[in-house]
Design an enzyme around this catalytic site. Structure first.
Site, mmCIF file in Angstrom:
data_model
loop_
_atom_site.group_PDB
_atom_site.id
_atom_site.type_symbol
_atom_site.label_atom_id
_atom_site.label_comp_id
_atom_site.label_asym_id
_atom_site.label_seq_id
_atom_site.Cartn_x
_atom_site.Cartn_y
_atom_site.Cartn_z
ATOM 1 N N CYS A 24 6.302 6.641 3.886
ATOM 2 C CA CYS A 24 4.797 5.916 3.790
ATOM 3 C C CYS A 24 4.081 6.396 2.541
ATOM 4 O O CYS A 24 3.121 5.862 2.187
ATOM 5 C CB CYS A 24 4.201 5.866 4.968
ATOM 6 S SG CYS A 24 5.048 4.913 6.335
ATOM 7 N N HIS A 53 3.688 -4.575 4.192
ATOM 8 C CA HIS A 53 3.592 -4.996 5.453
ATOM 9 C C HIS A 53 3.303 -6.425 5.353
ATOM 10 O O HIS A 53 2.715 -7.167 4.630
ATOM 11 C CB HIS A 53 2.803 -4.214 6.336
ATOM 12 C CG HIS A 53 2.996 -2.651 6.364
ATOM 13 N ND1 HIS A 53 3.911 -2.234 6.974
ATOM 14 C CD2 HIS A 53 2.480 -1.618 5.788
ATOM 15 C CE1 HIS A 53 3.889 -0.726 6.987
ATOM 16 N NE2 HIS A 53 3.055 -0.409 6.330
ATOM 17 N N ASP A 88 -4.582 -10.759 0.939
ATOM 18 C CA ASP A 88 -3.347 -11.238 0.582
ATOM 19 C C ASP A 88 -2.580 -11.105 -0.670
ATOM 20 O O ASP A 88 -3.288 -11.293 -1.405
ATOM 21 C CB ASP A 88 -3.500 -12.572 1.362
ATOM 22 C CG ASP A 88 -2.013 -13.248 1.538
ATOM 23 O OD1 ASP A 88 -1.138 -12.664 2.148
ATOM 24 O OD2 ASP A 88 -1.483 -14.320 0.912
ATOM 25 N N HIS A 89 -1.644 -10.463 -0.441
ATOM 26 C CA HIS A 89 -0.645 -10.393 -1.512
ATOM 27 C C HIS A 89 -1.159 -9.400 -2.616
ATOM 28 O O HIS A 89 -1.219 -9.619 -3.853
ATOM 29 C CB HIS A 89 -0.075 -11.696 -2.364
ATOM 30 C CG HIS A 89 0.947 -12.410 -1.630
ATOM 31 N ND1 HIS A 89 0.720 -12.716 -0.460
ATOM 32 C CD2 HIS A 89 2.207 -12.245 -1.893
ATOM 33 C CE1 HIS A 89 1.869 -13.444 0.131
ATOM 34 N NE2 HIS A 89 2.859 -13.227 -0.748
ATOM 35 N N HIS A 124 4.975 0.576 -0.530
ATOM 36 C CA HIS A 124 5.897 -0.408 0.256
ATOM 37 C C HIS A 124 4.654 -1.542 0.693
ATOM 38 O O HIS A 124 3.596 -1.586 0.504
ATOM 39 C CB HIS A 124 6.261 0.400 1.367
ATOM 40 C CG HIS A 124 5.361 0.963 2.310
ATOM 41 N ND1 HIS A 124 4.800 2.203 2.167
ATOM 42 C CD2 HIS A 124 4.938 0.483 3.485
ATOM 43 C CE1 HIS A 124 3.872 2.593 3.281
ATOM 44 N NE2 HIS A 124 3.991 1.467 3.796
ATOM 45 N N HIS A 168 0.688 -1.071 -0.242
ATOM 46 C CA HIS A 168 -0.080 -0.152 -0.041
ATOM 47 C C HIS A 168 0.852 1.307 -0.084
ATOM 48 O O HIS A 168 2.144 1.225 0.192
ATOM 49 C CB HIS A 168 -0.843 0.168 1.309
ATOM 50 C CG HIS A 168 -0.416 0.587 2.431
ATOM 51 N ND1 HIS A 168 -0.940 1.081 3.544
ATOM 52 C CD2 HIS A 168 0.847 0.434 2.997
ATOM 53 C CE1 HIS A 168 -0.284 1.629 4.270
ATOM 54 N NE2 HIS A 168 0.909 1.045 4.044
ATOM 55 N N GLU A 214 0.182 -3.385 12.176
ATOM 56 C CA GLU A 214 0.779 -3.142 11.037
ATOM 57 C C GLU A 214 2.513 -3.325 10.958
ATOM 58 O O GLU A 214 3.216 -3.746 9.961
ATOM 59 C CB GLU A 214 0.680 -1.627 10.709
ATOM 60 C CG GLU A 214 1.092 -1.230 9.193
ATOM 61 C CD GLU A 214 0.586 0.254 9.170
ATOM 62 O OE1 GLU A 214 -0.508 0.338 8.139
ATOM 63 O OE2 GLU A 214 1.358 0.947 9.608
HETATM 64 NI NI NI Z 1 2.332 1.355 5.369
#
Ligand code: NI
Length: 139
Positions: A37, A43, A81-82, A41, A18, A126
């Protein structure tokens, strides 16, 4: 005799990409507010969903945790997911993909699917140092 009220929790891990970007702000304001951010990137997220209800005297359970796990997998994991949370997840469209907004969106995904037991808390972790909690509108 009334049944004790207990909270039960299932944890779900997923990985997603995200960027934090508020469309109402200028590019310079977004960079100043979100820093790195604002760049795409990823998480490794953990979602903890707690359900609260009376312990059924027959089963000894508030809710079958396997059922909660299956609902969380179908309503959250399969959809995020992914993925790129900002572009590939319809239920997150139009919101800045902060952990706060993820927690609220995950709550909405689950709320009507849980049967008699009620959602108590959605926690989105996160990163090792940052997590948020949402307790729904009534709290
Ligand atoms: Ni982030």
């Amino acid at each position: 005799m009334t049944s004790p009220i207990v909270q039960i929790t299932h944890c779900l891990d997923f990985s997603a990409a995200h960027r934090l970007h508020a469309p109402e702000l200028s590019p310079a304001e977004n960079r100043a507010l979100f820093g790195p951010c604002n760049n795409l990137h990823g998480h490794n997220y953990r979602v903890e969903v707690s359900v609260q209800g009376p312990v059924d005297p027959t089963t000894g359970m508030v809710m079958n945790l396997n059922d909660l796990a299956a609902i969380m997998r179908a309503e959250i994991w399969e959809k995020v997911d992914h993925r790129n949370l900002d572009e590939e997840v319809p239920f997150l469209a139009g919101v800045v993909s902060t952990a706060e907004n993820l927690a609220v969106a995950f709550w909405k995904q689950l709320d009507s699917k849980l049967g008699p037991a009620g959602l108590h808390r959605v926690r989105v972790i996160e990163s090792p140092g940052n997590f948020v909690d949402y307790f729904g509108e009534s709290r």
